[in-house]
Design a protein around this motif. Sequence first.
Motif, short mmCIF file in Angstrom:
data_model
loop_
_atom_site.label_atom_id
_atom_site.label_comp_id
_atom_site.label_asym_id
_atom_site.label_seq_id
_atom_site.Cartn_x
_atom_site.Cartn_y
_atom_site.Cartn_z
N LYS A 214 0.83 -1.20 0.00
CA LYS A 214 0.00 0.00 0.00
C LYS A 214 0.87 1.26 0.00
O LYS A 214 0.55 2.23 -0.68
CB LYS A 214 -0.96 0.01 1.19
CG LYS A 214 -1.97 -1.11 1.18
CD LYS A 214 -2.89 -1.05 0.00
CE LYS A 214 -3.92 -2.16 0.06
NZ LYS A 214 -4.83 -2.17 -1.06
N LEU A 215 1.97 1.23 0.75
CA LEU A 215 2.89 2.38 0.74
C LEU A 215 3.55 2.51 -0.62
O LEU A 215 3.76 3.63 -1.11
CB LEU A 215 3.93 2.25 1.85
CG LEU A 215 3.41 2.44 3.26
CD1 LEU A 215 4.51 2.21 4.28
CD2 LEU A 215 2.81 3.83 3.45
N SER A 216 3.84 1.40 -1.27
CA SER A 216 4.38 1.42 -2.62
C SER A 216 3.38 2.09 -3.57
O SER A 216 3.76 2.89 -4.43
CB SER A 216 4.69 0.00 -3.08
OG SER A 216 5.11 -0.02 -4.42
N ALA A 217 2.11 1.78 -3.41
CA ALA A 217 1.07 2.42 -4.23
C ALA A 217 1.02 3.92 -3.95
O ALA A 217 0.83 4.72 -4.88
CB ALA A 217 -0.29 1.77 -3.97
N CYS A 218 1.20 4.32 -2.69
CA CYS A 218 1.23 5.75 -2.35
C CYS A 218 2.40 6.45 -3.05
O CYS A 218 2.23 7.56 -3.58
CB CYS A 218 1.37 5.93 -0.84
SG CYS A 218 -0.07 5.44 0.13
N VAL A 219 3.56 5.79 -3.07
CA VAL A 219 4.73 6.34 -3.76
C VAL A 219 4.42 6.51 -5.24
O VAL A 219 4.74 7.54 -5.85
CB VAL A 219 5.96 5.43 -3.57
CG1 VAL A 219 7.10 5.82 -4.52
CG2 VAL A 219 6.43 5.47 -2.12
N LYS A 220 3.75 5.54 -5.83
CA LYS A 220 3.44 5.60 -7.26
C LYS A 220 2.42 6.68 -7.59
O LYS A 220 2.52 7.35 -8.62
CB LYS A 220 2.99 4.23 -7.75
CG LYS A 220 4.13 3.21 -7.68
CD LYS A 220 3.66 1.79 -7.90
CE LYS A 220 4.79 0.80 -7.67
NZ LYS A 220 4.34 -0.58 -7.68
N VAL A 221 1.45 6.89 -6.69
CA VAL A 221 0.51 8.01 -6.87
C VAL A 221 1.29 9.33 -6.84
O VAL A 221 1.12 10.19 -7.71
CB VAL A 221 -0.59 8.00 -5.79
CG1 VAL A 221 -1.37 9.31 -5.79
CG2 VAL A 221 -1.53 6.82 -5.99
#
Length: 115
Positions: free
Chosen positions: A9-16
């Motif tokens: 989920k944090l990886s997805a935040c980074v990608k956003v």
Amino acid sequence: MSLDLKMNKLSACVKVAACVCGKDGVISELEEQAMYEYLRMHFPGYKADDFELAFTEFFDSNQQIEDYLALIDDKDLRQFAVDLAEVSASADGLNIKENIALEKACVVWGLKHHA
């Protein structure tokens, strides 16, 4: 939430945030540094290797911001992603295209940005 799920989920935040930062054509070193520092401030256990992996996956992908937005379903994590994107994109001056992408994330998620 398991550690692996939290890291995804944090990886997805980074990608956003990377999507927003990249809307002006480049993700600057200042933006990348601000993003990592903001992540570490809120999630001290988040490692540089996890951050680099998220960036590598982002640059190797053809996904759009909508695809990354769909990966985050927790309201608090959504707000964190918006704040992360705003802080990061503002590090070198918030470009109009970055601001539009930030607003799009807020509209899709029904949030306000206020980092």
